[in-house]
Design an enzyme around this catalytic site. Structure first.
Site, PDB file in Angstrom:
ATOM      1  N   SER A 148      44.018  61.405  44.584  1.00 21.21           N
ATOM      2  CA  SER A 148      43.299  60.699  45.946  1.00 21.21           C
ATOM      3  C   SER A 148      42.398  61.923  46.215  1.00 21.21           C
ATOM      4  O   SER A 148      42.657  63.414  46.391  1.00 21.21           O
ATOM      5  CB  SER A 148      44.245  60.377  46.935  1.00 21.21           C
ATOM      6  OG  SER A 148      43.575  60.318  48.113  1.00 21.21           O
ATOM      7  N   TYR A 162      51.821  61.908  51.706  1.00 25.37           N
ATOM      8  CA  TYR A 162      50.920  61.292  50.835  1.00 25.37           C
ATOM      9  C   TYR A 162      49.843  62.539  50.259  1.00 25.37           C
ATOM     10  O   TYR A 162      49.774  62.495  49.065  1.00 25.37           O
ATOM     11  CB  TYR A 162      50.161  60.151  51.380  1.00 25.37           C
ATOM     12  CG  TYR A 162      49.173  59.379  50.604  1.00 25.37           C
ATOM     13  CD1 TYR A 162      49.389  58.600  49.514  1.00 25.37           C
ATOM     14  CD2 TYR A 162      47.901  59.580  50.553  1.00 25.37           C
ATOM     15  CE1 TYR A 162      48.806  57.938  48.502  1.00 25.37           C
ATOM     16  CE2 TYR A 162      46.848  59.413  49.766  1.00 25.37           C
ATOM     17  CZ  TYR A 162      47.505  58.270  48.656  1.00 25.37           C
ATOM     18  OH  TYR A 162      46.519  57.676  47.870  1.00 25.37           O
TER      19      TYR A 162
END
Length: 260
Positions: A148, A162
């Site tokens: 990401s 995350y």
């Protein structure tokens, strides 16, 4: 040029393939003659998506919770029992957890790390010999890890585990690329920006227009964007590329400093 991107006859496994980015990648493979296995924790969702994608080619549902080692072992055994080779592994299954810094819970941290990092390593470990079996110097097997841009830049949301997990995925990609190169396995990562997915749904509902206006390309990512880079990383066109992290974000990273 057509041969550079030809995937005809390849076999792929896409984790988290029932929705979001995993489903985008799986559809790109299926539409380009890749026999594609998809797995996800929710068996019904996995079966429905496999049936849907089977309209375009061959897609098989193999549900599994990859945070459970017994289920992971069963998945690996099933793939090896059904096939003689595996050419492409996409480690996409992921989780996120949002909470304030003061209230962020241990179970939220562990769930994200187990799903996003631990499962990537151990599924790769268990399938490396099978990927090597079909690999050659001129046509290596491929592992694509889905990271990401939040693992590169600083996210706006309070997610904590995350971005840490995705930064770990990026570094693990480099480490595995170095380790597995001699076995003719290329390992690269995709770092998506904003795409329409279940994980992004709430953020896009609340801040969609603001996010869209902050992306230099002026839009949210679409399935073809994700399918295209995945096809590239699985084809002869990228046979000399390994250990790379490729942002697919419409320029979000370079513009993020302007966001509040």
């Amino acid at each position: 040029m057509k041969n550079l991107f030809d995937l005809n006859g390849k076999i792929a496994l896409v984790t988290g393939g029932s929705r979001g980015i995993g489903a985008m990648i799986a559809e790109g493979f299926v539409r380009n003659n890749v026999k594609t296995y998809i797995t996800s924790r929710k068996a019904e969702d996995c079966d429905i998506k496999a049936k849907e994608l089977s309209e375009f080619g061959e897609c098989i549902s193999v549900p599994a919770d990859l945070t459970d080692m017994n289920e992971m072992n069963k998945l690996v055994s099933r793939i090896k029992d059904k096939e003689e080779k595996l050419n492409i592994l996409v480690n996409n299954a992921g989780a996120a957890w949002g909470a304030s810094f003061d209230d962020f819970p241990e179970n939220g941290w562990d769930k994200v790390m187990d799903t996003n990092v631990k499962s990537v390593f151990f599924l790769t470990q268990k399938l490396a010999d099978f990927l090597e079996k079909s690999a050659s110097d001129t046509d290596p097997s491929r592992i694509i890890n889905v990271g990401s841009i939040d693992g590169i830049g600083i996210p706006r949301a309070e997610t904590y585990s995350y971005p840490a997990s995705k930064a770990a995925v990026h570094q693990l990609t480099r480490v595995l690329a170095n380790r597995l190169a001699k076995r003719n396995i290329n390992v690269n990562a995709i770092a998506p920006g904003p795409f329409q997915s279940n994980m992004m749904a709430h953020t896009l509902r609340e801040h969609g227009e603001k996010i869209k206006s902050s992306v230099p390309r002026g839009r949210i990512g679409i399935p073809e964007d994700m399918a295209g880079v995945s096809i590239f990383l699985s084809s002869k066109a990228s046979s000399y590329i390994t250990g790379s992290i490729i942002p697919v974000d419409g320029g979000s990273l370079i513009a993020r400093r302007h966001m509040e």
